[in-house]
Structures are given as structure tokens and as C-alpha cells.
Design a protein around this motif. Structure first.
Motif, mmCIF file in Angstrom:
data_model
loop_
_atom_site.group_PDB
_atom_site.id
_atom_site.type_symbol
_atom_site.label_atom_id
_atom_site.label_comp_id
_atom_site.label_asym_id
_atom_site.label_seq_id
_atom_site.Cartn_x
_atom_site.Cartn_y
_atom_site.Cartn_z
ATOM 1 N N TRP A 243 7.016 61.718 48.089
ATOM 2 C CA TRP A 243 6.168 60.655 48.608
ATOM 3 C C TRP A 243 4.730 61.060 48.358
ATOM 4 O O TRP A 243 4.335 62.190 48.671
ATOM 5 C CB TRP A 243 6.394 60.442 50.114
ATOM 6 C CG TRP A 243 7.706 59.798 50.440
ATOM 7 C CD1 TRP A 243 8.835 60.412 50.910
ATOM 8 C CD2 TRP A 243 8.043 58.412 50.304
ATOM 9 N NE1 TRP A 243 9.848 59.502 51.074
ATOM 10 C CE2 TRP A 243 9.386 58.258 50.718
ATOM 11 C CE3 TRP A 243 7.341 57.281 49.879
ATOM 12 C CZ2 TRP A 243 10.037 57.030 50.712
ATOM 13 C CZ3 TRP A 243 7.992 56.052 49.882
ATOM 14 C CH2 TRP A 243 9.321 55.932 50.291
ATOM 15 N N LEU A 244 3.958 60.174 47.755
ATOM 16 C CA LEU A 244 2.522 60.392 47.583
ATOM 17 C C LEU A 244 1.805 59.562 48.639
ATOM 18 O O LEU A 244 1.913 58.334 48.657
ATOM 19 C CB LEU A 244 2.059 59.965 46.183
ATOM 20 C CG LEU A 244 2.610 60.732 44.983
ATOM 21 C CD1 LEU A 244 1.935 60.241 43.708
ATOM 22 C CD2 LEU A 244 2.415 62.226 45.140
ATOM 23 N N TYR A 245 1.078 60.249 49.512
ATOM 24 C CA TYR A 245 0.445 59.583 50.645
ATOM 25 C C TYR A 245 -1.050 59.374 50.407
ATOM 26 O O TYR A 245 -1.748 60.287 49.950
ATOM 27 C CB TYR A 245 0.591 60.430 51.915
ATOM 28 C CG TYR A 245 1.991 60.507 52.461
ATOM 29 C CD1 TYR A 245 2.433 59.614 53.432
ATOM 30 C CD2 TYR A 245 2.878 61.484 52.026
ATOM 31 C CE1 TYR A 245 3.723 59.698 53.955
ATOM 32 C CE2 TYR A 245 4.159 61.572 52.537
ATOM 33 C CZ TYR A 245 4.580 60.673 53.500
ATOM 34 O OH TYR A 245 5.847 60.753 54.004
ATOM 35 N N ASP A 246 -1.508 58.176 50.728
ATOM 36 C CA ASP A 246 -2.941 57.923 50.903
ATOM 37 C C ASP A 246 -3.178 57.949 52.409
ATOM 38 O O ASP A 246 -2.591 57.141 53.155
ATOM 39 C CB ASP A 246 -3.348 56.564 50.327
ATOM 40 C CG ASP A 246 -3.297 56.547 48.799
ATOM 41 O OD1 ASP A 246 -3.178 57.635 48.206
ATOM 42 O OD2 ASP A 246 -3.380 55.452 48.220
ATOM 43 N N ILE B 240 -12.468 60.478 57.002
ATOM 44 C CA ILE B 240 -12.105 61.108 55.723
ATOM 45 C C ILE B 240 -10.877 60.416 55.135
ATOM 46 O O ILE B 240 -9.908 60.156 55.841
ATOM 47 C CB ILE B 240 -11.774 62.608 55.893
ATOM 48 C CG1 ILE B 240 -12.797 63.321 56.767
ATOM 49 C CG2 ILE B 240 -11.678 63.301 54.548
ATOM 50 C CD1 ILE B 240 -12.434 64.748 57.075
ATOM 51 N N ASP B 241 -10.929 60.158 53.831
ATOM 52 C CA ASP B 241 -9.776 59.614 53.113
ATOM 53 C C ASP B 241 -9.232 60.657 52.143
ATOM 54 O O ASP B 241 -9.998 61.341 51.452
ATOM 55 C CB ASP B 241 -10.165 58.353 52.326
ATOM 56 C CG ASP B 241 -10.392 57.157 53.238
ATOM 57 O OD1 ASP B 241 -9.651 57.012 54.219
ATOM 58 O OD2 ASP B 241 -11.310 56.372 52.964
ATOM 59 N N TYR B 242 -7.918 60.787 52.112
ATOM 60 C CA TYR B 242 -7.246 61.643 51.135
ATOM 61 C C TYR B 242 -6.269 60.774 50.349
ATOM 62 O O TYR B 242 -5.547 59.959 50.937
ATOM 63 C CB TYR B 242 -6.475 62.775 51.824
ATOM 64 C CG TYR B 242 -7.371 63.828 52.422
ATOM 65 C CD1 TYR B 242 -7.743 64.947 51.699
ATOM 66 C CD2 TYR B 242 -7.851 63.699 53.720
ATOM 67 C CE1 TYR B 242 -8.580 65.914 52.241
ATOM 68 C CE2 TYR B 242 -8.680 64.658 54.272
ATOM 69 C CZ TYR B 242 -9.042 65.762 53.537
ATOM 70 O OH TYR B 242 -9.863 66.708 54.084
ATOM 71 N N LYS C 75 -0.355 69.084 56.264
ATOM 72 C CA LYS C 75 -0.766 69.687 54.989
ATOM 73 C C LYS C 75 -2.275 69.600 54.768
ATOM 74 O O LYS C 75 -2.871 70.477 54.136
ATOM 75 C CB LYS C 75 -0.021 69.012 53.840
ATOM 76 C CG LYS C 75 -0.178 69.690 52.500
ATOM 77 C CD LYS C 75 0.747 69.068 51.481
ATOM 78 C CE LYS C 75 0.680 69.792 50.149
ATOM 79 N NZ LYS C 75 1.638 69.250 49.153
ATOM 80 N N ILE C 76 -2.898 68.528 55.277
ATOM 81 C CA ILE C 76 -4.341 68.362 55.037
ATOM 82 C C ILE C 76 -5.200 68.917 56.165
ATOM 83 O O ILE C 76 -6.432 68.856 56.088
ATOM 84 C CB ILE C 76 -4.698 66.871 54.810
ATOM 85 C CG1 ILE C 76 -4.416 66.039 56.067
ATOM 86 C CG2 ILE C 76 -3.971 66.310 53.607
ATOM 87 C CD1 ILE C 76 -4.939 64.622 55.978
ATOM 88 N N GLU C 77 -4.560 69.483 57.206
ATOM 89 C CA GLU C 77 -5.329 69.958 58.372
ATOM 90 C C GLU C 77 -6.382 70.989 57.992
ATOM 91 O O GLU C 77 -7.517 70.940 58.464
ATOM 92 C CB GLU C 77 -4.385 70.530 59.434
ATOM 93 C CG GLU C 77 -3.850 69.480 60.390
ATOM 94 C CD GLU C 77 -3.007 70.095 61.500
ATOM 95 O OE1 GLU C 77 -2.974 71.341 61.611
ATOM 96 O OE2 GLU C 77 -2.380 69.326 62.237
ATOM 97 N N ARG C 78 -6.001 71.946 57.143
ATOM 98 C CA ARG C 78 -6.962 73.011 56.813
ATOM 99 C C ARG C 78 -8.154 72.458 56.029
ATOM 100 O O ARG C 78 -9.264 72.984 56.131
ATOM 101 C CB ARG C 78 -6.293 74.154 56.053
ATOM 102 C CG ARG C 78 -5.700 73.818 54.711
ATOM 103 C CD ARG C 78 -4.867 74.977 54.186
ATOM 104 N NE ARG C 78 -4.242 74.709 52.918
ATOM 105 C CZ ARG C 78 -4.733 75.090 51.750
ATOM 106 N NH1 ARG C 78 -5.880 75.749 51.690
ATOM 107 N NH2 ARG C 78 -4.086 74.819 50.636
#
Length: 342
Positions: A141-144, A182-184, A241-244
Motif C-alpha cells: 500500500w502506498l499511502y499519502d 505536514i504531507d507525506y 513509519k513517519i514518526e521519526r
């Protein structure tokens, strides 16, 4: 339903060619653009129990697969087949990154990687015990994602200065507030329970500029799996996964202080969109001294990950060399400072 891609010239099975990005016939060499492949040459087989039982159109053999398999090769005649009913509805991928590294190049890349192992045993470095290498499309899964962050912190700046005969220390306190948005985009999380999550994470990065809209011919000649976990089930892992990266970004906005004490740090991460995507991975199975080692290779970039065996003799020699180097260095420093060698 089983799909075979038949060559319009000679009737042989066609597979996806990673070098040309086209469907290729191994018998006569014909290549066809995937989007313009003649529909009349797509052979399908239907059965009463399609969801449970499949038969090869070439030889009639029963195709026995795991329930997650969506593309495979016939064990009897070798034909590449796609199991379409396992790729429909909610199970239909949105995107795919096609293989750009073929099997021969994958083997060459793996052998080079083995030879570069500084601390691996000499016997392992020869890379001559490969039991198998399988090209597999792994479900991701690729998440935005969007993260809204609110931070309250008490920050201090300490300044020391001399005035006359006295040394002064001045401490200033600041109440700091940050409101961050923030957007990832395209955060990858593998969705197969068979795959080692840590191994899959280490295969990054992929070049998402080469994402294609999914089309079944990309799977011809490869193994493919469908997802075991949906995007809602894996969202917590994506957020974790994006926390850091979020923590690092927060820190970059609060700089120049001697000390930072956080009173409140609220991070709310939500999914904007999730794409069911198949990513290309070569799985390499290596036998060394009776033990099997599993490695994974990014089928787009050639990056190899895995844990090879370690030679204790090489480790001892390496640390011994470092120790001798440090000893000689210290003695040279001692000489330069007026000391002597003992």
C-alpha cells in the motif's frame, strides 16, 4: 479465470520482458507493446470452480497455488499465467512498477554483492550455492498521509559573560508554540504476511516516477501475490513509519536554544489516499553449510538486502588490525612528544 498471452506469430506463450518493457515471445522473438497487444491473442480458461481450481490452457495441468497467488508459472509446461479473478474488484491493484532487471542481471548483481562481503566467509563469497531465484510482485500500500502537529515547549537560552571581576550566567525562558501541517506522499508498506517487514523496508527507495497503471501483462512470467491486509489495517504502521521524520521536522523548527522541554506534543496522522500497488522484487534463496539464507533484491534498482553469515576469523583479524593500527599510532604520537618505544 486463467489468462495466457499467446504470440500472434507462432502461438507460443509470451512473458513480460523487463529490458524492453514489452510482452516478448521466447520462441520467435516477437515483442508487443502491452497497451496495444491484440485482444484476440489473450486466451482465457473458465471453470465451474474458478475460485478454487485452475487449469493450464497449454497442457491442461491443474495449477495448485496458495490462495494469495495472482500470477504464477505452470509447473509442467512452464507457461506464465495470470489468475484474473484474484485481481478483480477490491483485489485489483491500482499501480505497478514493472521489473527493469531480468533474471540474468539479477544473478550477476547478487554475485557481485556477495563478493563485496568484507566479513563473510570465503565460501559464501563465491555465490555458487544459489538454490533458487524468483521474480515476484509483492503487494504494497502506498499511502499519502497528512499529519497535524501541535507543540508546546519551554525553551531556555543560557548566556555566560564576564563583567569586571565577575562571571555572569544569564538564563532566558521562552514559551514556544508550533502548529505544523505536514504531507507525506507514497509511504510504502508491504501488505503480504509472507514477507519479512524489515527486509521489505530496507529495499527502499523505489523510483515512483516509473509507476504505471496496472495491467495484467506486466505479471506474465512472474509470480505475484495479493494483499493479506487492507489499507485500514496497515495505517497504524504507516503512521509509525513517519514518526521519526515528524520528530526531526519539529526539532528543526525549534533550534538555537540551550534546552527544550516539551509540555505537549500532539501528532494526528490521517490517510489522504492509499494505492494498492505491486512492486518488483527478486527473492534469492542461498544454501551455505546446510543452512538457507534468504535475500531480497529491488527489481527496479538492484539493491540487495539480507543477513549473510559472518566469518569469525575475519572479524577477529579486522579488529586485530584496528588494534595494531591504534597501538602503532599511539607510539608514533609518543615519539613525536618526546617519548620512546618500549
Amino acid at each position: 479465470m486463467v489468462i495466457h498471452y499467446k504470440c500472434p506469430n507462432c502461438g507460443s506463450d509470451m512473458v513480460f520482458d523487463s529490458e524492453s518493457g514489452m510482452l516478448s515471445c521466447g520462441s520467435c522473438g516477437r515483442k508487443d507493446n502491452i497497451d496495444s497487444f491484440p485482444k484476440e491473442n489473450i486466451k482465457t480458461t473458465f471453470g465451474k470452480n474458478d475460485a478454487k481450481e485452475y487449469h493450464c490452457k497449454n497442457c491442461g495441468a491443474m495449477l495448485i497455488t496458495h490462495k494469495e497467488t495472482t500470477a504464477t508459472n505452470c509447473s509442467f509446461c512452464g507457461a506464465g499465467v495470470v489468475l484474473l479473478d484474484r485481481l478483480s474488484g477490491d483485489l485489483a491493484p491500482s499501480k505497478v512498477i514493472p521489473f527493469t532487471i531480468n533474471k540474468d542481471k539479477a544473478m550477476k548483481t547478487f554475485r557481485t554483492w556477495c563478493k563485496n562481503g568484507l566479513l563473510t566467509p570465503k565460501g559464501f563469497m563465491t555465490a555458487d550455492r544459489v538454490k533458487g531465484i524468483t521474480g515476484m510482485y509483492v503487494p504494497f500500500w502506498l499511502y499519502d498521509l497528512n499529519s497535524k502537529v501541535e507543540v508546546n515547549a519551554i525553551c531556555t537560552k543560557v548566556r555566560t559573560y564576564t563583567k569586571g571581576e565577575y562571571i555572569y550566567t544569564e538564563t532566558s525562558y521562552y514559551d514556544v508554540y508550533r502548529n505544523i501541517n505536514i504531507d507525506y506522499i507514497k509511504v510504502p508498506i508491504d501488505a503480504s504476511e509472507k514477507m519479512d517487514d524489515k527486509l521489505m523496508d530496507k529495499l527502499e527507495p523505489f523510483n515512483y516516477g516509473e509507476l504505471k497503471d496496472f495491467n495484467t501483462p506486466y505479471l506474465a512470467g512472474y509470480i505475484a501475490e495479493k494483499y493479506n491486509y487492507n489499507h485500514q489495517e496497515l495505517l497504524p504502521r504507516a503512521a509509525s513509519k513517519i514518526e521519526r521524520y515528524i520528530e526531526s521536522f519539529i526539532g528543526s523548527t525549534i533550534s538555537g536554544y540551550t534546552m527544550v522541554n516539551y509540555n505537549r506534543k500532539d501528532i494526528d496522522t490521517n490517510k489522504k489516499q492509499a494505492y494498492y500497488t505491486l512492486l518488483p522484487i527478486w527473492m534469492v534463496y542461498y544454501d551455505y553449510k546446510g543452512s538457507e539464507y534468504i535475500f531480497a533484491m529491488n527489481g527496479q534498482t538492484g539493491k540487495v538486502v539480507g543477513k549473510p553469515p559472518i566469518s569469525q576469523g575475519k572479524v577477529a583479524a579486522w579488529f586485530g588490525g584496528i588494534s595494531v593500527g591504534i597501538f602503532i599510532g599511539l607510539k608514533l604520537i609518543s615519539l613525536l612528544m618526546g617519548g620512546g618505544l618500549y
